[in-house]
Design a protein around this motif. Structure first.
Motif, short mmCIF file in Angstrom:
data_model
loop_
_atom_site.label_atom_id
_atom_site.label_comp_id
_atom_site.label_asym_id
_atom_site.label_seq_id
_atom_site.Cartn_x
_atom_site.Cartn_y
_atom_site.Cartn_z
N PHE A 38 -48.99 21.40 -54.62
CA PHE A 38 -49.49 22.78 -54.63
C PHE A 38 -50.25 22.95 -53.33
CE2 PHE A 38 -52.53 26.13 -55.88
CZ PHE A 38 -51.63 27.08 -56.34
N LEU A 39 -49.62 23.57 -52.33
CA LEU A 39 -50.20 23.70 -51.00
C LEU A 39 -50.94 25.02 -50.90
CD1 LEU A 39 -47.17 22.42 -48.89
CD2 LEU A 39 -49.07 21.11 -49.87
N MET A 40 -52.09 25.01 -50.19
CA MET A 40 -52.92 26.21 -50.10
C MET A 40 -53.14 26.64 -48.67
SD MET A 40 -55.67 25.33 -53.07
CE MET A 40 -56.37 26.94 -53.00
N VAL A 41 -53.17 27.98 -48.49
CA VAL A 41 -53.44 28.59 -47.19
C VAL A 41 -54.42 29.73 -47.38
CG1 VAL A 41 -51.15 28.00 -46.28
CG2 VAL A 41 -51.50 30.22 -47.35
N GLY A 42 -55.14 30.08 -46.32
CA GLY A 42 -56.00 31.25 -46.33
C GLY A 42 -55.16 32.51 -46.23
N VAL A 43 -55.70 33.62 -46.77
CA VAL A 43 -55.00 34.90 -46.77
C VAL A 43 -55.95 35.97 -46.23
CG1 VAL A 43 -53.90 36.63 -48.27
CG2 VAL A 43 -53.59 34.19 -48.74
N ASP A 44 -55.42 36.85 -45.36
CA ASP A 44 -56.27 37.91 -44.79
C ASP A 44 -56.36 39.13 -45.71
OD1 ASP A 44 -53.96 39.48 -44.39
OD2 ASP A 44 -53.87 39.05 -42.25
N ALA A 45 -57.05 40.16 -45.26
CA ALA A 45 -57.27 41.36 -46.06
C ALA A 45 -55.98 42.13 -46.34
CB ALA A 45 -58.28 42.28 -45.37
N TYR A 46 -54.93 41.84 -45.59
CA TYR A 46 -53.64 42.52 -45.78
C TYR A 46 -52.65 41.66 -46.57
CZ TYR A 46 -55.78 45.32 -42.17
OH TYR A 46 -56.67 46.09 -41.47
N ASP A 47 -53.15 40.62 -47.20
CA ASP A 47 -52.35 39.69 -48.01
C ASP A 47 -51.37 38.86 -47.19
OD1 ASP A 47 -53.64 40.33 -50.37
OD2 ASP A 47 -52.21 41.90 -50.90
N ASN A 48 -51.68 38.66 -45.92
CA ASN A 48 -50.85 37.81 -45.06
C ASN A 48 -51.42 36.40 -44.99
OD1 ASN A 48 -49.02 39.88 -44.12
ND2 ASN A 48 -50.76 40.70 -42.97
N ASP A 49 -50.54 35.41 -45.09
CA ASP A 49 -50.96 34.02 -44.93
C ASP A 49 -51.46 33.80 -43.51
OD1 ASP A 49 -49.96 33.73 -47.47
OD2 ASP A 49 -48.28 32.44 -46.89
N ILE A 50 -52.53 33.04 -43.38
CA ILE A 50 -53.08 32.70 -42.07
C ILE A 50 -52.79 31.23 -41.83
CG2 ILE A 50 -55.15 32.60 -40.65
CD1 ILE A 50 -54.30 35.45 -41.51
N VAL A 51 -51.78 30.95 -41.02
CA VAL A 51 -51.41 29.58 -40.66
C VAL A 51 -51.23 29.54 -39.16
CG1 VAL A 51 -49.71 27.72 -40.92
CG2 VAL A 51 -50.28 29.18 -42.88
N ASP A 52 -52.17 28.89 -38.48
CA ASP A 52 -52.11 28.76 -37.03
C ASP A 52 -52.81 27.45 -36.68
OD1 ASP A 52 -52.39 28.85 -34.25
OD2 ASP A 52 -52.66 31.04 -34.24
N TYR A 53 -52.05 26.39 -36.56
CA TYR A 53 -52.62 25.06 -36.35
C TYR A 53 -53.41 24.98 -35.05
CZ TYR A 53 -50.64 22.77 -40.44
OH TYR A 53 -50.37 22.38 -41.73
N ASP A 54 -53.05 25.78 -34.05
CA ASP A 54 -53.79 25.78 -32.78
C ASP A 54 -55.20 26.34 -32.96
OD1 ASP A 54 -51.65 24.68 -31.38
OD2 ASP A 54 -50.83 26.65 -30.87
N LYS A 55 -55.40 27.20 -33.96
CA LYS A 55 -56.71 27.80 -34.22
C LYS A 55 -57.44 27.12 -35.37
CE LYS A 55 -55.52 32.38 -32.52
NZ LYS A 55 -55.38 33.81 -32.88
N GLY A 56 -56.84 26.08 -35.94
CA GLY A 56 -57.49 25.36 -37.04
C GLY A 56 -57.24 25.96 -38.41
N ASP A 57 -56.23 26.82 -38.53
CA ASP A 57 -55.87 27.41 -39.82
C ASP A 57 -54.67 26.65 -40.37
OD1 ASP A 57 -57.85 29.42 -39.58
OD2 ASP A 57 -56.51 30.60 -38.30
N TYR A 58 -54.94 25.71 -41.26
CA TYR A 58 -53.95 24.74 -41.72
C TYR A 58 -53.38 25.07 -43.10
CZ TYR A 58 -56.14 22.03 -38.01
OH TYR A 58 -56.64 21.62 -36.80
N VAL A 59 -52.32 24.37 -43.44
CA VAL A 59 -51.81 24.32 -44.81
C VAL A 59 -52.46 23.09 -45.44
CG1 VAL A 59 -49.76 24.09 -46.27
CG2 VAL A 59 -49.60 25.34 -44.09
N TYR A 60 -53.05 23.26 -46.62
CA TYR A 60 -53.79 22.18 -47.27
C TYR A 60 -53.12 21.69 -48.54
CZ TYR A 60 -57.68 23.02 -44.14
OH TYR A 60 -58.46 23.14 -43.03
N ASP A 61 -53.24 20.41 -48.77
CA ASP A 61 -52.77 19.76 -49.98
C ASP A 61 -53.97 19.08 -50.61
OD1 ASP A 61 -51.59 18.22 -51.97
OD2 ASP A 61 -50.79 16.75 -50.57
N MET A 62 -54.57 19.72 -51.62
CA MET A 62 -55.77 19.19 -52.26
C MET A 62 -55.54 18.88 -53.72
SD MET A 62 -58.68 21.63 -50.55
CE MET A 62 -58.07 23.09 -51.37
N THR A 63 -54.29 18.80 -54.14
CA THR A 63 -54.01 18.69 -55.57
C THR A 63 -53.26 17.41 -55.91
OG1 THR A 63 -51.91 19.86 -55.39
CG2 THR A 63 -53.86 21.20 -55.75
#
Length: 108
Positions: free
Chosen positions: A68-93
């Motif tokens: 179950f991978l998690m990403v941040g989401v902006d106010a427009y319901d868009n996934d925020i994934v940008d590894y150059d800016k430190g916005d990663y896909v996370y696996d915490m489960t």
């Protein structure tokens, strides 16, 4: 590139999510992702990124392990994934089974 704790390689995340989404639906469900309010996971995720919510993706590794991978989401319901800016896909489960509740609260 050294990733932070719980972050997964972008290539792995894309492949694992694709593995899940391309799996034949056996039980009639078609759930591909989960939208999660930021307040629910604020203390266990990134506190200062300014995400409005979080989205979780069902995924399957090449070895068949459910994720179950998690990403941040902006106010427009868009996934925020940008590894150059430190916005990663996370696996915490950890999936169930292998780690399941022993309390059968749903059978009370």
């Amino acid at each position: 590139m050294e990733l932070p704790k719980h972050a997964v390689l972008l290539e792995d995340a894309k492949k694992w999510i694709s593995n899940w989404q391309n799996t034949k639906i056996i039980d009639g469900t078609s759930i591909r992702a989960h939208l999660i309010p930021a307040k629910d996971i604020y203390d266990i995720f990134i506190k200062d990124k300014g995400f409005e919510r979080y989205r979780g993706y069902n995924a399957i590794t090449d070895e068949g392990e459910f994720k179950f991978l998690m990403v941040g989401v902006d106010a427009y319901d868009n996934d925020i994934v940008d590894y150059d800016k430190g916005d990663y896909v996370y696996d915490m489960t950890t999936p169930c089974p292998s780690v399941c509740s022993t309390a059968k609260w749903w059978n009370l």
